[in-house]
Design an enzyme around this catalytic site. Structure first.
Site, PDB file in Angstrom:
ATOM      1  N   LYS A 245       0.994  -1.146   0.049  1.00 16.01           N
ATOM      2  CA  LYS A 245       0.159   0.097  -0.048  1.00 16.01           C
ATOM      3  C   LYS A 245       0.875   1.358   0.006  1.00 16.01           C
ATOM      4  O   LYS A 245       0.406   2.370  -0.421  1.00 16.01           O
ATOM      5  CB  LYS A 245      -0.891  -0.051   1.290  1.00 16.01           C
ATOM      6  CG  LYS A 245      -1.987  -1.023   0.928  1.00 16.01           C
ATOM      7  CD  LYS A 245      -3.032  -0.985   1.798  1.00 16.01           C
ATOM      8  CE  LYS A 245      -4.534  -1.959   1.044  1.00 16.01           C
ATOM      9  NZ  LYS A 245      -4.902  -2.591   1.871  1.00 16.01           N
ATOM     10  N   ARG A 246       2.001   1.145   0.540  1.00 23.38           N
ATOM     11  CA  ARG A 246       2.833   2.222   0.484  1.00 23.38           C
ATOM     12  C   ARG A 246       3.631   2.805  -0.939  1.00 23.38           C
ATOM     13  O   ARG A 246       3.941   3.793  -1.205  1.00 23.38           O
ATOM     14  CB  ARG A 246       4.141   2.010   1.423  1.00 23.38           C
ATOM     15  CG  ARG A 246       5.017   0.977   1.100  1.00 23.38           C
ATOM     16  CD  ARG A 246       6.122   0.884   1.978  1.00 23.38           C
ATOM     17  NE  ARG A 246       6.827  -0.389   1.178  1.00 23.38           N
ATOM     18  CZ  ARG A 246       6.693  -1.631   1.473  1.00 23.38           C
ATOM     19  NH1 ARG A 246       5.682  -1.911   2.398  1.00 23.38           N
ATOM     20  NH2 ARG A 246       7.320  -2.365   0.797  1.00 23.38           N
TER      21      ARG A 246
END
Ligand code: GLU
Length: 283
Positions: A245-246
């Site tokens: 997700k980063r």
């Protein structure tokens, strides 16, 4: 055929989510079946409503349409509690008071498919000590795996196109079914919800293949049907690692903001033609 896509609203959706959602959607539509969404929002501390809305927008942008309203795990808490009560009445779960530090400090902790296996400390507690501690100590509930596996017997699932795979739940040890901070673990909620939704084919990433050992066991304990599974390859980013997700550059929102056409991107992803720098790692 009924397939589903089940994002956790803890961040933006990226190319990896798009691949998974598109495969599940495509499988259902080709078969004239049903495609549903589930919002895996039991983690109250990390789930955010803005990610639910952003996720639905991203999926619609890719041309994905879903049947019915998305099922929200936060609306299923009664089901999870009832299932846990059932296991408690059958003596298949026990409360665990250990902290992460306690477990990390245990020299006996072996490793399983998903990291350290719980060494079973609290399984050994006597009934009296357990009652006393239950009254005022934070605790989670763990499955007594050896007992549960003995009750369930030999287990397998069908991996689409590859035949039957033997499930090995014991390798996971005494997994958590209800957390200190959440009413159900991923394993419990996912297994119950797939059955509630009538999912016949689970299409998801190969990172979850080991979890299927546990899901198959829970199906057996609760007398639930076993879907067919398809664990697909994972998308690897320019750094050679699985997308997370980063990785903002791979987020669907940033691709859209950069001028990409969602329908064209969806067709490319389904054909495994990925944007420059991304590749598909086969399981
Ligand atoms: N919410 C889970 C995830 O995002 C779903 C996993 C599954 O498809 O079983 O990893």
């Amino acid at each position: 055929m009924l397939t589903r896509f089940a994002p956790s609203p803890t961040g933006e959706l990226h190319l990896g989510h798009a691949y998974s959602a598109l495969l599940a959607h495509d499988a259902a539509r080709r078969a004239g079946g049903i495609f549903r969404l589930r919002i895996d929002d039991i983690d109250g501390a990390r789930s955010r409503e803005e990610y639910v809305e952003a996720g639905l927008r991203d999926l619609a942008w890719l041309g994905i349409d879903w049947d019915g309203a998305p099922l929200r795990q936060s609306a299923q808490l009664g089901d999870y509690a009832a299932a846990l009560d059932d296991l408690r009445a059958r003596g298949l779960v026990y409360p665990c008071f250990c902290t992460r530090a306690d477990i990390a400090a245990s020299v006996a902790a072996p490793h399983g498919p998903a990291g350290a296996v719980y060494p079973g400390t609290c399984r050994m507690l006597g009934a009296h000590a357990r009652e006393l501690r239950l009254a005022d100590e934070p605790h989670c509930w763990r499955l007594d795996m050896a007992h549960a596996a003995a009750v369930a017997g030999d287990l397998a699932w069908e991996e689409e196109g590859q035949g039957m795979r033997r499930a090995d739940p014991c390798a996971h040890g005494d997994i958590v079914l209800a957390r200190k901070d959440a009413p159900a673990s991923y394993h419990l909620a996912n297994t119950l919800d797939d059955a509630t939704m009538g999912v016949t084919h689970v299409v998801r990433g190969a990172d979850l293949v080991a979890s299927t050992d546990v899901h198959r066991l829970l199906q057996a304990l609760f007398g639930l049907p076993t879907p067919v599974y398809r664990h697909h390859g994972l998308i690897i980013g320019p750094d050679g690692k699985r997308l997370a997700k980063r990785d903002a550059a791979a987020s669907l929102a940033s691709l859209r903001d950069g001028g990409a056409d969602g329908i064209a991107l969806a067709a490319d992803i389904l054909a495994a033609r990925l944007p420059t720098g991304y590749s598909l790692q086969m399981p």
